[in-house]
Design a protein around this motif. Structure first.
Motif, short mmCIF file in Angstrom:
data_model
loop_
_atom_site.label_atom_id
_atom_site.label_comp_id
_atom_site.label_asym_id
_atom_site.label_seq_id
_atom_site.Cartn_x
_atom_site.Cartn_y
_atom_site.Cartn_z
N LYS A 129 0.84 -1.20 0.00
CA LYS A 129 0.00 0.00 0.00
C LYS A 129 0.87 1.25 0.00
O LYS A 129 2.06 1.19 0.28
N LYS A 130 0.23 2.37 -0.26
CA LYS A 130 0.93 3.65 -0.29
C LYS A 130 0.99 4.23 1.12
O LYS A 130 -0.02 4.28 1.84
N CYS A 131 2.17 4.66 1.53
CA CYS A 131 2.37 5.29 2.83
C CYS A 131 1.75 6.68 2.79
O CYS A 131 1.93 7.42 1.81
N VAL A 132 1.03 7.07 3.86
CA VAL A 132 0.38 8.38 3.86
C VAL A 132 1.37 9.51 4.12
O VAL A 132 1.05 10.67 3.89
N SER A 133 2.56 9.18 4.57
CA SER A 133 3.55 10.20 4.86
C SER A 133 4.45 10.48 3.65
O SER A 133 4.60 11.61 3.22
N CYS A 134 5.06 9.43 3.11
CA CYS A 134 6.01 9.63 2.01
C CYS A 134 5.41 9.34 0.63
O CYS A 134 6.09 9.53 -0.38
N ASP A 135 4.17 8.91 0.56
CA ASP A 135 3.45 8.63 -0.69
C ASP A 135 4.15 7.61 -1.58
O ASP A 135 4.06 7.68 -2.81
N GLN A 136 4.86 6.68 -1.00
CA GLN A 136 5.49 5.61 -1.77
C GLN A 136 4.86 4.28 -1.35
O GLN A 136 4.37 4.14 -0.24
N LYS A 137 4.89 3.31 -2.25
CA LYS A 137 4.29 2.00 -1.95
C LYS A 137 5.25 1.17 -1.12
O LYS A 137 5.85 0.21 -1.61
N ASN A 138 5.38 1.53 0.14
CA ASN A 138 6.30 0.85 1.05
C ASN A 138 5.59 0.10 2.17
O ASN A 138 6.24 -0.61 2.94
N VAL A 139 4.28 0.24 2.31
CA VAL A 139 3.56 -0.39 3.41
C VAL A 139 3.26 -1.84 3.01
O VAL A 139 2.45 -2.10 2.12
N LYS A 140 3.95 -2.78 3.66
CA LYS A 140 3.83 -4.19 3.31
C LYS A 140 3.10 -5.00 4.37
O LYS A 140 2.95 -6.20 4.24
N LYS A 141 2.64 -4.35 5.44
CA LYS A 141 1.95 -5.04 6.52
C LYS A 141 0.49 -4.59 6.56
O LYS A 141 0.20 -3.41 6.42
N ALA A 142 -0.39 -5.54 6.80
CA ALA A 142 -1.82 -5.25 6.84
C ALA A 142 -2.15 -4.33 8.01
O ALA A 142 -1.53 -4.40 9.06
#
Length: 183
Positions: free
Chosen positions: A69-82
């Motif tokens: 998913k997209k991180c709300v802080s850095c706007d990159q697709k780095n969120v890999k945990k539910a």
């Protein structure tokens, strides 16, 4: 005529829930998805969020991410945990919970094993037990269940395991022979 249900001032019904659970929820033991979900660590979250995610895992409501998913802080697709909204980097840099973004104390659960470590241990155990005789294999599995030995204590398949004691009885070999002599 329709019956009217008595309610409190806020509109909530009185009394306990209508149907009480008779027994606790049990996971499907053979499910690969369940094993995967239960083995994923819960980290980077505050106490409240950790409890929420643990509840979801316990009652099989947890849904793992299929794509980052997209991180709300850095706007990159780095969120890999539910259930996380911040990536690990941003959450660590800001010192906040990765789910609720509050600056409360983050719970450290790094002592838990990851799914890769658990899988590796299971494969290692299977490899060690594969080269043994049936009697030795069952003895080691019984001792593992009792907690008498660890997986690391089991010798490798090619090593000589004749020096280990395979007796499960409480009698010593000398005691049995002396009791037979008395008869």
């Amino acid at each position: 005529m329709s019956q009217k249900v008595s309610t409190r001032g806020s509109g909530a019904k009185k009394g306990p829930q209508k149907y009480q659970n008779e027994f606790a929820y049990q996971h499907n033991k053979g499910s690969k998805t369940t094993k995967k979900i239960l083995s994923t660590p819960i980290d980077g979250l505050c106490k409240r969020c950790t409890d929420q995610v643990a509840w979801r895992k316990q009652y099989r409501k947890y849904k793992p991410l299929s794509a980052p998913k997209k991180c709300v802080s850095c706007d990159q697709k780095n969120v890999k945990k539910a259930y996380h909204v911040l990536c690990d980097g941003c959450a660590g840099a800001k010192g906040v919970c990765a789910k609720c973004m509050e600056s409360s104390e983050v719970v450290d659960t790094s002592d838990q094993k990851t799914s890769e470590e658990i899988l590796k241990e299971e494969q290692d155990l299977e490899n060690k037990l594969a080269g043994m005789q049936e009697r030795q294999r069952r003895t080691y599995l019984r001792k593992l269940e009792r907690g008498e030995i660890e997986v690391a204590d089991i010798p490798a398949a090619g090593s000589n395991s004749q020096s280990l004691d395979f007796s499960d009885s409480e009698f010593e070999s000398g005691d049995e022979s002396s009791s037979n002599d008395k008869e």
